[in-house]
Scaffold this motif. Structure first.
Motif, PDB file in Angstrom:
ATOM      1  N   ILE A   1     -10.423   2.059  -8.635  1.00  0.00           N
ATOM      2  CA  ILE A   1     -11.254   1.077  -7.996  1.00  0.00           C
ATOM      3  C   ILE A   1     -10.454   0.810  -6.404  1.00  0.00           C
ATOM      4  O   ILE A   1     -11.061  -0.141  -5.884  1.00  0.00           O
ATOM      5  N   GLY A   2      -9.977   1.713  -5.886  1.00  0.00           N
ATOM      6  CA  GLY A   2      -9.570   1.784  -4.329  1.00  0.00           C
ATOM      7  C   GLY A   2      -8.266   0.771  -4.081  1.00  0.00           C
ATOM      8  O   GLY A   2      -8.273   0.541  -2.904  1.00  0.00           O
ATOM      9  N   ARG A   3      -7.583   0.505  -5.002  1.00  0.00           N
ATOM     10  CA  ARG A   3      -6.565  -0.618  -4.765  1.00  0.00           C
ATOM     11  C   ARG A   3      -5.182   0.513  -4.482  1.00  0.00           C
ATOM     12  O   ARG A   3      -4.801   1.312  -5.276  1.00  0.00           O
ATOM     13  N   GLU A   4      -4.352   0.008  -3.545  1.00  0.00           N
ATOM     14  CA  GLU A   4      -3.091   0.498  -3.325  1.00  0.00           C
ATOM     15  C   GLU A   4      -2.185   0.247  -4.552  1.00  0.00           C
ATOM     16  O   GLU A   4      -2.213  -1.110  -4.628  1.00  0.00           O
ATOM     17  N   VAL A   5      -1.398   0.927  -5.182  1.00  0.00           N
ATOM     18  CA  VAL A   5      -0.559   0.642  -6.243  1.00  0.00           C
ATOM     19  C   VAL A   5       0.656   1.089  -5.938  1.00  0.00           C
ATOM     20  O   VAL A   5       0.914   2.344  -5.590  1.00  0.00           O
ATOM     21  N   VAL A   6       1.529   0.290  -6.304  1.00  0.00           N
ATOM     22  CA  VAL A   6       3.083   0.590  -6.102  1.00  0.00           C
ATOM     23  C   VAL A   6       3.778   0.432  -7.603  1.00  0.00           C
ATOM     24  O   VAL A   6       3.567  -0.756  -8.248  1.00  0.00           O
TER      25      VAL A   6
END
Length: 223
Positions: free
Chosen positions: A48-53
């Motif tokens: 869904i286009g989120r930056e994930v760490v």
């Protein structure tokens, strides 16, 4: 003057700083499937286009890897020293990985956070839940996850899933793990707005769907 060893920690904890991102922690006993759920959630968030760490405790930094090896795979560590090692790792982890990612708007997924220390060292080791919580809140400047997913499972079942050589905490015994599990459940019952408690005996895809539904509500996006 040096304070007596049993003097309580100060009650005052710095207020958490506001951040643009979302902080999600996964908690539970050993072998409950945290890694599987982290991977599933990372894939959905990326889609869904989120930056994930994605990170973990201990071990989310180079220093954390050294501390992880010492506390989980080294020689005997005294309970208070163990609690302090975890708190030091957490303070460094938040300052160098978690908070910078949150400030730039990322979704941070952490395999364990502060609740682990309260359950394992505060209750499991008998050091006192309140004392361990205050120590860790001070170290992270009051930061708590926006959502904590507690994967609950009979400790004997979780430990039976582990195929590698068990670490020091995994070898702590049935009574220790029973106390730890109850500590998690008590914390979740006291803070239902933050915790999502799920039966970890369910199929991974079923658990994953429940996690996505709750996180979608936090993010304000469709599940």
């Amino acid at each position: 003057m040096t304070p007596p060893p049993d003097q309580p920690l100060p009650d005052a904890v710095p207020a958490p700083r506001a951040h643009a991102g979302t902080f999600v922690s996964f908690e539970g006993g050993d072998g409950v499937g945290k890694s599987t759920q982290l991977d599933l959630l990372r894939g959905w968030l990326a889609g869904i286009g989120r930056e994930v760490v994605v990170t973990r405790e201990p071990g989310g930094t180079p220093l954390g890897l050294e501390l992880r090896n010492a506390v989980l795979h080294g020689d005997h560590v005294a309970p208070r020293a163990e609690a302090l090692i975890y708190a030091a790792d957490r303070a460094h982890h938040v300052a160098t990985v978690v908070r910078p990612a949150l400030e730039r708007g990322a979704v941070v997924l952490s395999d364990r956070f502060l609740d682990s220390s309260v359950a394992y060292q505060g209750v499991g080791r008998g050091l006192g839940a309140d004392a361990v919580e205050r120590l860790n809140l001070w170290g992270v400047e009051g930061l708590l996850p926006d959502l904590t997913v507690l994967l609950d499972l009979d400790p004997a079942v979780g430990l039976s899933r582990i195929t590698r050589e068990p670490d020091r905490l995994e070898r702590a015994g049935a009574d220790f793990h029973a106390r730890m599990r109850q500590a998690y459940l008590d914390r979740a019952a006291a803070d239902p707005a933050r915790f999502l408690v799920l039966d970890a005996a369910q199929p991974p895809d079923v658990i994953g769907a429940q996690v996505r539904t709750r996180l979608a509500a936090v993010l304000g996006v469709p599940a």
